[in-house]
Design an enzyme around this catalytic site. Structure first.
Site, short mmCIF file in Angstrom:
data_model
loop_
_atom_site.label_atom_id
_atom_site.label_comp_id
_atom_site.label_asym_id
_atom_site.label_seq_id
_atom_site.Cartn_x
_atom_site.Cartn_y
_atom_site.Cartn_z
N GLN A 111 36.24 -11.96 -3.47
CA GLN A 111 35.03 -11.19 -3.17
C GLN A 111 33.81 -11.93 -3.73
O GLN A 111 32.69 -11.55 -3.47
CB GLN A 111 35.10 -9.81 -3.80
CG GLN A 111 36.25 -8.96 -3.29
CD GLN A 111 36.45 -7.73 -4.16
OE1 GLN A 111 35.81 -6.71 -3.97
NE2 GLN A 111 37.34 -7.81 -5.12
N VAL A 113 30.89 -14.60 -4.42
CA VAL A 113 30.05 -15.39 -3.52
C VAL A 113 29.49 -16.62 -4.24
O VAL A 113 28.67 -17.34 -3.70
CB VAL A 113 28.88 -14.53 -2.96
CG1 VAL A 113 29.41 -13.41 -2.08
CG2 VAL A 113 28.02 -13.94 -4.09
N HIS A 140 33.30 -12.03 1.13
CA HIS A 140 31.94 -11.48 1.04
C HIS A 140 30.87 -12.56 1.24
O HIS A 140 29.71 -12.35 0.87
CB HIS A 140 31.74 -10.75 -0.29
CG HIS A 140 32.53 -9.47 -0.39
ND1 HIS A 140 32.61 -8.70 -1.53
CD2 HIS A 140 33.28 -8.81 0.54
CE1 HIS A 140 33.37 -7.64 -1.30
NE2 HIS A 140 33.81 -7.70 -0.06
N CYS A 151 17.65 -17.51 15.03
CA CYS A 151 18.58 -18.21 15.93
C CYS A 151 20.04 -18.04 15.51
O CYS A 151 20.95 -18.46 16.22
CB CYS A 151 18.24 -19.70 16.02
SG CYS A 151 18.63 -20.65 14.53
N CYS A 190 14.24 -21.47 8.53
CA CYS A 190 15.25 -22.24 9.26
C CYS A 190 14.73 -23.63 9.62
O CYS A 190 13.61 -23.76 10.15
CB CYS A 190 15.62 -21.47 10.53
SG CYS A 190 16.80 -22.32 11.58
N CYS A 193 14.62 -23.63 13.82
CA CYS A 193 13.68 -22.86 14.64
C CYS A 193 12.53 -22.27 13.83
O CYS A 193 11.64 -21.64 14.40
CB CYS A 193 14.42 -21.74 15.36
SG CYS A 193 14.85 -20.35 14.29
N THR A 229 38.88 -7.49 -10.67
CA THR A 229 38.09 -6.65 -9.74
C THR A 229 38.22 -5.19 -10.16
O THR A 229 39.31 -4.76 -10.58
CB THR A 229 38.51 -6.84 -8.26
OG1 THR A 229 37.78 -5.91 -7.47
CG2 THR A 229 39.99 -6.68 -8.02
N1 APR Z 1 39.00 -11.02 -17.22
C1 APR Z 1 39.53 -10.06 -16.41
N2 APR Z 1 38.82 -9.06 -15.89
C2 APR Z 1 37.52 -9.00 -16.18
C3 APR Z 1 36.88 -9.97 -17.01
C4 APR Z 1 37.69 -11.01 -17.54
N3 APR Z 1 37.19 -11.96 -18.33
N4 APR Z 1 35.58 -9.62 -17.13
C5 APR Z 1 35.40 -8.51 -16.40
N5 APR Z 1 36.57 -8.12 -15.83
C6 APR Z 1 36.83 -7.02 -14.90
C7 APR Z 1 36.14 -5.72 -15.24
O1 APR Z 1 36.93 -4.94 -16.12
C8 APR Z 1 36.01 -5.08 -13.85
O2 APR Z 1 37.18 -4.31 -13.55
O3 APR Z 1 36.31 -7.41 -13.65
C9 APR Z 1 35.96 -6.26 -12.90
C10 APR Z 1 34.61 -6.52 -12.29
O4 APR Z 1 34.30 -5.44 -11.43
P1 APR Z 1 32.98 -5.43 -10.55
O5 APR Z 1 31.82 -5.80 -11.39
O6 APR Z 1 32.95 -4.11 -9.87
O7 APR Z 1 33.21 -6.62 -9.51
P2 APR Z 1 34.02 -6.63 -8.13
O8 APR Z 1 35.26 -5.83 -8.22
O9 APR Z 1 34.13 -8.05 -7.73
O10 APR Z 1 33.00 -5.90 -7.15
C11 APR Z 1 33.34 -5.83 -5.79
O11 APR Z 1 31.14 -5.08 -5.25
O12 APR Z 1 28.79 -5.14 -5.32
C12 APR Z 1 29.92 -5.57 -4.72
O13 APR Z 1 29.93 -7.31 -3.22
C13 APR Z 1 30.03 -7.06 -4.58
O14 APR Z 1 32.00 -8.40 -4.32
C14 APR Z 1 31.42 -7.37 -5.10
C15 APR Z 1 32.13 -6.04 -4.93
#
Ligand code: APR
Length: 293
Positions: A111, A113, A140, A151, A190, A193, A229
């Site tokens: 996810q 970027v 993402h 364009c 761009c 264009c 995540t």
């Molecule tokens: N090791 C493991 N986990 C970690 C670490 C680390 N060093 N540091 C932070 N985390 C965990 C946190 O506990 C949390 O659960 O990473 C997670 C980060 O969560 P988010 O900030 O919500 O990120 P993400 O899950 O990628 O968000 C999803 O939300 O805003 C959108 O598009 C954006 O791609 C993103 C999407």
């Protein structure tokens, strides 16, 4: 049943898995210094996502949105890949992947970027020109891509700053001071264009990339690593559900509990830059494993 924390059982599962996928989030890049979205210091704690990460917010205030993404571009390009990204990069190298499970396939669905997973792979292979391989899915989008609103041309743009008028605004955005109102004609334009460019990221309300492929991968995966995540943003958060429904195993690597835990067979709490290299390569450098084999 509570997920297992037994590393040797995880290794047994890993060694017999033939289709391995990883779903990664902002925690994968945290150790590199890239802010997450929702944890302590997370971007969506200080900034309003709806003002900055929707097509509507860009239409309303492109100057503001560009300054936010310029700040994130500048930050991302100054951050080096970390050990968790390097460990995953090794799985793109067939000989190294084979040391874990002969003939296995691997796909990283991120996810993020920030482009750090590709940079890790370029560092590992000492090939700074390496194209993004098909099994690295940046669902993402990319901070370093732009899309022309006129364009439609989509291309990589590594310029720093991406437009002269944005130079120095990253400090203003980071300090959360009132940012200047940059006229439209001075925002990134761009090369083909002259139309207004937008960041090549997927905003809330837009459709993530390569979803059909991701669904097929999730259905055939026998192991899904869920790394860093919060597992609350769909459709990414649903990938592990599909893996479990189709009989695959799920291993979660996170600092804390998340909704992904309810589908997890394994859960390793802690910084993924420590837990993931250990889980994948058992603390051994894969180069050493190759020599031993
Ligand atoms: N090791 C493991 N986990 C970690 C670490 C680390 N060093 N540091 C932070 N985390 C965990 C946190 O506990 C949390 O659960 O990473 C997670 C980060 O969560 P988010 O900030 O919500 O990120 P993400 O899950 O990628 O968000 C999803 O939300 O805003 C959108 O598009 C954006 O791609 C993103 C999407």
């Amino acid at each position: 049943m509570a997920p297992s924390t037994d590393m040797s059982r995880f290794h047994q599962t890993l060694h017999k898995s033939k289709h391995i996928i990883c779903v990664a989030g902002a925690g994968l890049s945290a150790a590199s210094g890239v802010p997450t979205f929702r944890g302590a210091g997370g971007l969506w704690r200080s900034y309003n996502a709806l003002d900055l990460a929707t097509p509507q917010s860009f239409a309303k205030d492109p100057s503001r949105v560009w300054q936010f993404y310029h700040m994130r571009r500048e930050k991302a390009c100054s951050c080096p890949p970390n050990p968790a990204q390097m460990a995953l990069a090794k799985l793109f190298v067939p000989d190294l992947l084979s040391t874990l499970s002969p003939g296995a396939t691997f796909t990283l669905i991120t996810q993020n970027v920030d482009g750090l997973s590709l940079r890790a792979l370029r560092d590992l292979t000492a090939n700074p020109q390496l194209e993004c391989p098909p099994n690295l899915i940046e669902m993402h989008g990319r901070l370093f891509d732009t899309i022309c609103t006129a364009c439609g041309e989509e291309r990589e743009n590594l310029d720093s700053p991406i437009a002269p008028a944005l130079a120095g605004t990253e400090g203003i955005v980071e300090a959360q001071e009132d940012e200047p109102d940059i006229p439209l004609e001075l925002l990134p334009r761009c090369g083909q264009c002259g139309g207004l460019l937008r960041p090549g990221v997927v905003w809330f309300g837009e459709v993530p990339k390569r979803l059909e492929e991701i669904d097929v991968l999730a259905k055939e995966a026998d192991l899904c690593l869920v790394v860093g995540t919060s597992a609350i943003v769909y459709p990414a958060a649903g990938i592990a559900d599909t893996v479990r429904q189709e009989g695959g195993k799920v291993a979660v690597f996170n600092l804390e509990g998340t909704p992904a835990d309810k589908r997890a067979n394994f859960r390793f709490l802690g910084p993924c830059e420590e837990t993931l290299p250990k889980a994948l390569f058992g603390g051994l450098e894969p180069e050493m494993m190759l020599q031993e084999g």
